[in-house]
Design a protein around this motif. Structure first.
Motif, short mmCIF file in Angstrom:
data_model
loop_
_atom_site.label_atom_id
_atom_site.label_comp_id
_atom_site.label_asym_id
_atom_site.label_seq_id
_atom_site.Cartn_x
_atom_site.Cartn_y
_atom_site.Cartn_z
N SER A 90 1.05 -1.41 -0.09
CA SER A 90 -0.05 -0.04 -0.22
C SER A 90 1.05 1.12 -0.03
O SER A 90 1.85 1.40 0.49
CB SER A 90 -0.92 -0.08 1.18
N ILE A 91 0.68 2.14 -0.78
CA ILE A 91 0.93 3.37 -0.62
C ILE A 91 0.67 4.34 0.41
O ILE A 91 -0.49 4.53 0.86
CB ILE A 91 0.83 4.27 -2.19
N ASN A 92 1.67 4.95 1.04
CA ASN A 92 1.42 5.98 2.23
C ASN A 92 0.30 6.96 1.85
O ASN A 92 0.48 7.77 0.68
CB ASN A 92 2.70 6.51 2.58
N GLN A 93 -0.68 7.26 2.94
CA GLN A 93 -1.85 7.94 2.08
C GLN A 93 -1.24 9.71 2.10
O GLN A 93 -1.84 10.11 1.12
CB GLN A 93 -2.88 8.14 3.40
N ASP A 94 -0.15 9.83 2.70
CA ASP A 94 0.16 11.28 2.71
C ASP A 94 1.01 11.44 1.35
O ASP A 94 0.77 12.35 0.85
CB ASP A 94 1.09 11.46 3.81
N PHE A 95 1.66 10.25 1.03
CA PHE A 95 2.43 10.19 -0.32
C PHE A 95 1.21 10.42 -1.17
O PHE A 95 1.64 11.18 -2.43
CB PHE A 95 3.45 9.21 -0.43
N ARG A 96 0.51 9.57 -1.39
CA ARG A 96 -0.64 9.58 -2.19
C ARG A 96 -1.23 10.96 -2.64
O ARG A 96 -1.38 11.43 -3.75
CB ARG A 96 -1.78 8.70 -1.82
#
Length: 110
Positions: free
Chosen positions: A100-106
């Motif tokens: 999963s991709i970090n939400q902040d990075f997304r």
């Protein structure tokens, strides 16, 4: 789904072993490690169930020649009332963590 390996073993404890001196652990022989995660020689995560009652995710640590150990920390020893020399029943299989991709990075990318 990964295959679950079930067996009874004895908790072991290192004597003089550098940074591992005094560690309590479960020995994972090379044939079992090869079945759990073929051709992998570095540390990896496994899902463990101890004595049919306590489930946790731990790291298998390589010891050379394909063998691994499963460190059995003091907190876990207390919880299960187990010490070096005691028998323990173990169910173990490879732990898959979905990527999963970090939400902040997304949000940054958006």
């Amino acid at each position: 789904m990964a295959k679950v390996y079930k067996f009874e073993t004895i908790l072991e404890k290192f004597g003089q072993k550098g940074e591992k001196t005094g560690w309590t652990y479960i020995n994972i022989p090379s044939d079992l490690a090869q079945n759990i995660n073929p051709d992998v020689k570095q540390s990896y995560r496994v899902l463990c169930v101890f004595d049919n009652k306590h489930e946790t995710v731990l790291n298998l640590l390589p010891m050379g020649k394909g063998t691994f150990i499963l460190p059995f920390k003091a907190e876990l020893q207390k919880k299960l009332r187990k010490n070096a020399g005691d028998k323990i029943y173990l169910e173990i299989n490879l732990h898959y963590e979905p990527y999963s991709i970090n939400q902040d990075f997304r949000q940054y990318l958006e």
